[in-house]
Design an enzyme around this catalytic site. Structure first.
Site, mmCIF file in Angstrom:
data_model
loop_
_atom_site.group_PDB
_atom_site.id
_atom_site.type_symbol
_atom_site.label_atom_id
_atom_site.label_comp_id
_atom_site.label_asym_id
_atom_site.label_seq_id
_atom_site.Cartn_x
_atom_site.Cartn_y
_atom_site.Cartn_z
ATOM 1 C CG HIS A 114 51.975 87.129 33.874
ATOM 2 N ND1 HIS A 114 51.187 86.139 34.390
ATOM 3 C CD2 HIS A 114 51.164 88.211 33.719
ATOM 4 C CE1 HIS A 114 49.954 86.589 34.530
ATOM 5 N NE2 HIS A 114 49.918 87.842 34.122
ATOM 6 C CE1 TYR A 243 51.135 78.458 30.235
ATOM 7 C CE2 TYR A 243 50.137 77.260 28.414
ATOM 8 C CZ TYR A 243 50.715 78.409 28.916
ATOM 9 O OH TYR A 243 50.879 79.507 28.107
ATOM 10 N N PRO A 335 47.718 76.989 19.942
ATOM 11 C CG PRO A 335 45.602 77.255 20.896
ATOM 12 C CD PRO A 335 46.328 76.526 19.816
ATOM 13 C CE LYS A 339 56.551 81.189 22.395
ATOM 14 N NZ LYS A 339 57.062 82.353 23.094
ATOM 15 C CE1 TYR A 427 54.171 80.055 28.141
ATOM 16 C CE2 TYR A 427 54.708 82.250 28.939
ATOM 17 C CZ TYR A 427 53.780 81.261 28.695
ATOM 18 O OH TYR A 427 52.453 81.466 28.991
#
Ligand code: APR
Ligand code: PHB
Length: 433
Positions: A114, A243, A335, A339, A427
């Site tokens: 991604h 998200y 979550p 990580k 991220y």
């Protein structure tokens, strides 16, 4: 499982014996230091590892590559750990490590790379260009239990031993120079004498709890919500993760393969999964992901479901004597941002390096710095996971002001390069020290 022998005659043990002599570690043979009870089967390994999750398995794999032998003691069965559904996103550094150390073949074939994620709020999606903001880095969707399978296969191929279904596991002797992992297998008491113990036994494990009273300082935050997660036989509705911040609560679209969606929605912390019919789950997801331009969620049969608690936790220090904690045994994150697994892998990289330095040169410098080096990353990752969680969820105590403030933050993060870049570099994973 093969019956324990009294010693492993490997090349690395000879090296270890030489280092031990060179360092004058007054260790002697473990069985001479402490006589085991009659009937106890005793053996030794340089490093004893408690727990065959990603942390314990990766540590054993990395140590093997440096010629250090280890034995893993795990309470569950191989089938259980290879099928346990957990998060599924790997940072760039975790992917690189798997490939560099020869366990990345399936990951390269099956992992979904991604380059960006979407933050969705006020009925609109906003893309964060992870690769564009981090010099081309990516994240990869590859479920944790697949990482576990690859690691177990690598240990098996190298004749590394994992004792599955061990009972009554305890650790002792790590405050001196004769650490021992004691457990029962098929009713027989066994002892693994080692130079070091790695406590990789997760949040509920025994290693952290066996630190002497007063040594640990615990920091934690429990969030007033959980995640209800499903796996559905439906192609992901968008190619990238979404998200979503919505007045009804957070929702996340992820995936496991081009045919399987992984979806989460914020729920009460002690939610009873039986209160959620399939219809209720899909309606809630539809509502939270809804956009002004009519985006539709692909639906399909739900093949797995569960509730995840949301908790931030750190135990300091991560070492006492010759016992080192790694992964969830030392810290957990909510979550949001996925990580947990990546942080566990980062810990064991530091630990493997320290142990390798010790056996190679006799220097304890890296081992002595284990807690300090790990915690620097741990707290940054704690901050990131807390920040993502705070920005995206509805909190009980929130009022209209807080919701507006969250939306303003999301608008800022998605419209200005500095905060998008900060999100992106966290991220994809901060660099290793
Ligand atoms: N003795 C031996 N093994 C134990 C014991 C014990 N007393 N208690 C727990 N274990 C085992 C568990 O069965 C599990 O297989 O230790 C392992 C710990 O694995 P994880 O919980 O997966 O923890 P870790 O390896 O640190 O992996 C990082 O971060 O956020 C999470 O989902 C992420 O599980 C991942 C974790
Ligand atoms: C997952 O795919 O399980 C996942 C992905 C991203 C997250 C959390 C979970 O932030």
């Amino acid at each position: 499982m093969t019956r324990f022998s009294m010693g492993l005659q490997t090349g690395s043990e000879l090296l270890f014996d030489n280092v031990r002599k060179a360092m004058s570690i007054e260790q002697g043979e473990p069985e001479r230091l402490r006589l085991p009870d009659a009937g106890t089967v005793v053996r030794k390994a340089q490093v004893g590892i408690v727990g065959a999750g990603p942390a314990g398995l990766m540590l054993s794999h990395l140590l093997h590559r440096d010629g250090i032998d280890s034995v893993i003691v795990e309470v569950r069965s191989r089938k259980y750990i290879e099928e346990r559904n957990r998060a599924g996103m790997l940072e760039q550094g975790t992917v690189d490590l798997m490939i560099e150390t020869g366990i990345g073949e399936r990951l390269k074939r099956q992992g979904l790379v991604h380059h960006g994620i979407e933050l969705r709020f006020k009925g609109r999606g906003h893309r964060i260009d992870l690769s564009g903001l981090t010099d081309g880095k990516t994240v990869t969707i590859y479920p944790q239990h697949e990482v576990v399978k690859d690691l177990v296969a690598a240990r098996a191929a190298a004749s590394g031993e994992i004792v599955f279904e061990a009972e009554d596991v305890i650790v002792h002797g790590y405050d001196g120079s004769a650490p021992v992992i004691r457990f029962r297998k098929h009713g027989e008491v066994q002892e693994l004498a080692c130079d070091f113990i790695a406590g990789c036994d997760g949040f509920h494990g025994i290693c952290r709890q066996s630190f002497p009273a007063g040594v640990l300082t615990l920091y934690d935050r429990i969030y007033p919500f959980g995640w209800l997660g499903i796996l559905a036989k439906a192609p992901p509705s968008s190619p990238e993760l979404i998200y979503a911040n919505h007045e009804r609560g957070f929702a996340l679209q992820s995936m496991r393969s081009p045919e399987i969606s992984r979806l989460y929605l914020q729920c009460a912390p002690n939610e009873d999964i039986n209160n959620w019919s399939d219809d209720r789950i899909w309606n809630e997801l539809e509502a939270r992901f809804a956009t002004h331009d009519g985006w539709r969620l692909n639906q399909g049969p739900i093949i797995d479901r569960g509730i995840t608690e949301m908790h931030s936790f750190v135990a300091e220090p991560m070492q006492f004597g010759r016992l080192f904690l790694a992964g969830d045994a030392a810290h957990i994150v909510p979550p949001t941002g996925a990580k947990g697994l990546n942080l566990a892998i980062a810990d064991v990289r530091v630990l493997a390096r320290g142990l390798s330095e010790f056996y190679r040169s006799g220097s304890q410098e890296w081992l002595d710095r284990y807690t300090e080096v790990c915690l620097r990353r741990v707290w940054k990752v704690q901050h990131f996971s807390w920040w993502m969680t705070s920005m995206l969820h509805r909190f009980e105590a929130h009022n209209a002001f807080d919701f507006r403030r969250q939306l303003a933050e999301l608008e800022y993060v998605t419209s200005s390069r500095a905060p998008s870049q900060s999100l992106a570099e966290n991220y994809v994973g901060l660099p290793m020290e």
